[in-house]
Design an enzyme around this catalytic site. Sequence first.
Site, PDB file in Angstrom:
ATOM      1  N   SER A   1     -46.945  45.502  14.605  1.00  0.00           N
ATOM      2  CA  SER A   1     -47.771  44.546  15.179  1.00  0.00           C
ATOM      3  C   SER A   1     -49.181  44.720  14.930  1.00  0.00           C
ATOM      4  O   SER A   1     -49.906  45.121  13.834  1.00  0.00           O
ATOM      5  CB  SER A   1     -47.487  44.288  16.628  1.00  0.00           C
ATOM      6  OG  SER A   1     -48.212  42.934  17.119  1.00  0.00           O
TER       7      SER A   1
ATOM      8  N   ASP B   1     -53.388  38.972  13.841  1.00  0.00           N
ATOM      9  CA  ASP B   1     -53.049  40.590  13.513  1.00  0.00           C
ATOM     10  C   ASP B   1     -51.944  40.575  12.500  1.00  0.00           C
ATOM     11  O   ASP B   1     -51.628  39.764  11.820  1.00  0.00           O
ATOM     12  CB  ASP B   1     -52.359  40.963  14.889  1.00  0.00           C
ATOM     13  CG  ASP B   1     -51.116  40.619  15.417  1.00  0.00           C
ATOM     14  OD1 ASP B   1     -50.699  39.393  14.661  1.00  0.00           O
ATOM     15  OD2 ASP B   1     -50.470  41.143  16.079  1.00  0.00           O
TER      16      ASP B   1
ATOM     17  N   ASP C   1     -48.840  41.164  11.653  1.00  0.00           N
ATOM     18  CA  ASP C   1     -47.609  40.523  11.650  1.00  0.00           C
ATOM     19  C   ASP C   1     -47.758  39.019  12.134  1.00  0.00           C
ATOM     20  O   ASP C   1     -46.753  38.111  12.284  1.00  0.00           O
ATOM     21  CB  ASP C   1     -46.622  41.090  12.520  1.00  0.00           C
ATOM     22  CG  ASP C   1     -46.600  41.074  13.874  1.00  0.00           C
ATOM     23  OD1 ASP C   1     -47.853  41.083  14.370  1.00  0.00           O
ATOM     24  OD2 ASP C   1     -45.780  40.959  14.626  1.00  0.00           O
TER      25      ASP C   1
END
Length: 551
Positions: free
Chosen positions: A141, A294, A296
Site C-alpha cells: 500500500s 497511493d 496500489d
Amino acid sequence: MIMNSYTNWKNHIGNNKSLKSDNLAIKTKEDINDRFFTELEFGTGGLRGKMGLGTNRMNRYIIRRATLGLADTVLKSNRRPKVAIAYDTRNNSKDFALEAALTLASRNITVHLMKEVAPTPSLSFMVRYLKCDAGIVITASHNPKEYNGYKVYGYDGGQITLDMANKILSNMKKHDYFEEINEDLKGFLASKRIQLHDQDIFNAFIKSTLEESLYNSKKKDIKILYTPFNGAGYRYVTYLLDKLGYTYQLVKEQMKPDGNFPTCPKPNPEFKESMDLGMKKMLDLGYDILFATDPDADRCGVAVNQKGKAILLSGDEVGLLLFDFVYHMKKKSHQLSKHPVVVKTIATTDLIYKMAEKYNVKVIDTLTGFKYIGEQLSILTKNKKDKDFLIGIEDSCGYMTSHNVRDKDAINAALLIAEMANYYKNQGLTLIDRLNAIYDEFGHYTTCLRFLTLEGEAGKKKIKKMMKVYRSDKFYKNFLDCNGKYDYLLRKGFGSKKEMKSKLPTSDVIKYYFKDGSELIARPSGTEPKIKFYYLIPSNKKQKAIEAKLL
C-alpha cells in the site's frame, strides 16, 4: 537458534538475485536477530514487512508458505477452487505474484492472474466478477519502498475474516518454508491452470466505476493535476479523466511505475511531504485541484488551490465532503433509498453523526480498517439492503461507494472527487468553500493523525508497554481534563463513559474523552511498526478550515 535459522536460509538462496544481494548487506548480529527473532504475523490484513532474507521479511519463501496455507484452506471448502491474483508497482511485486500463482497451481487450483499492474480495488472487483473463492494482492500500500505485502480476500471480495485468517495461519504452520513446488509456468498456462487477464478486467472494472458517476456535466471548467505516486492508479485514473473529458495534467516525476518512489519516499497521500511536489506544481500551473493515489490505488488524497494557497485536506475532510456530495446528488436524482446508510470507522470524525442526523441517514461505526466497512456492505447485501449503502469512509483517505468492490477504492474516489470539484467550480466555489459551509452549519473541528514509528523487536515491546500504560487507571486518572474513556479491548467504559456499550469485536484501541469535547484515540497499527494517535478537537469560535490545519 537464530544463527541456525540464518544458516539454513543462506543455504536456500540459490540463484535468487534479490536474496543474494540482501544477504551481502547483512553486517551485524543485530541485523540477523531482527530478521529471525520472529515470523511476520499473518492476520486479516495478510502479511506486510520489509523485503529481504529471513522469517521477519517479505520474500518468495514467505509468499510460498502463506499461499500453501491458503491453498489448504480453500480446498477444504471447494474441490475445484479459483483464486484471483493482482500486484502493484513495488519492487518484487510481480515476482511474488508469480510465486503465489505457481504455488496454487501446484495444488491443482485454478489461478486468474493479472499480467499487468492493477489497483487493489480491482482485485476485490475481480474476485466477485470471476466468482473466485479467494483473492491475493501483492502490495504494501502506502509504505516506503523497502516494504511489500500479501493481502488475502474472501469470496465476497472483502479482506478475510478473523476466522479465515486463523484457518490459513493454522495450515501455514504445517508447511516448511522451503517446501518444493512445481514451477512449470508454461505447462500451467497451456493447461489453463493459470489464466492471464488484463484488458477484460480493466474494461469491466472501469464500466463498474463509471456507474458511480453522479455529476457528468458538459461544462468541465475544473483543471485537475493528478499524481499516481509511481503506482498502479495511473492507467485507470487517466482513462476515466480522458473518457469524461476533464482537463488534467500529470506530475510527470511521479507518473511512470517505479517501486523506488524517487520523489515520494513515503508514498502516502496523508503526508504533506509526499504531496509537496504536486501542490507546488498545482500552484505553478494555476490548476484548481490535485489528487493523488497511493501505489496500489486504494487511498486518494486531495489538495486545493485556494486563492493561490495550496491546502491539503485531511482524510476526514474529504470524507465529509464526499458524504455531503453523494447524499445531495442522489437525493436530487431520486436515487436515494428510504433508509440510507453511511459506514465509517471509529477513528473517523464523529461530525458525520451531526450531518447524518439532519440528512436522516443511519451511521454504522466499525473498528479501524476498511475490511470492516466492506464487511458491513456484505451484510447489507446478504439482507437485501445493499441499495441502502451510501458511502464508506475511513480517515486515512479511504472511500468507497461501489457495490461491486469491498475495499477502499481510490479509482472510485478520483471519479467522485473530480465530479464534486467540477460541481462546485460551476457554482463559483472551491472544495474549501463547501467545507467551510459544512463547518459553519455543523460545527468546527480539527482532526489530525500523529504516530510513532518503533521498528524491530525492541519497538514491538515498546508499543505493547505503551498500550499497557495507556490502559492503566493511573494514566487515565492523571490525564489532564480527561473525564472518560472507552477500552475496545475490554469492551468497557470508564468515568463519564462507563455505561457505554459497544457491539464491536475486541480490539487493542483506547478512546479518551475530554471536558471540552475533544477526543483522542490510541491504537497500534495492524500493518506497520507504529502506534497511532487520532485527534478530534472542536473549535470554540468560527474558525475556517484553512486556519484550523495542524500540518
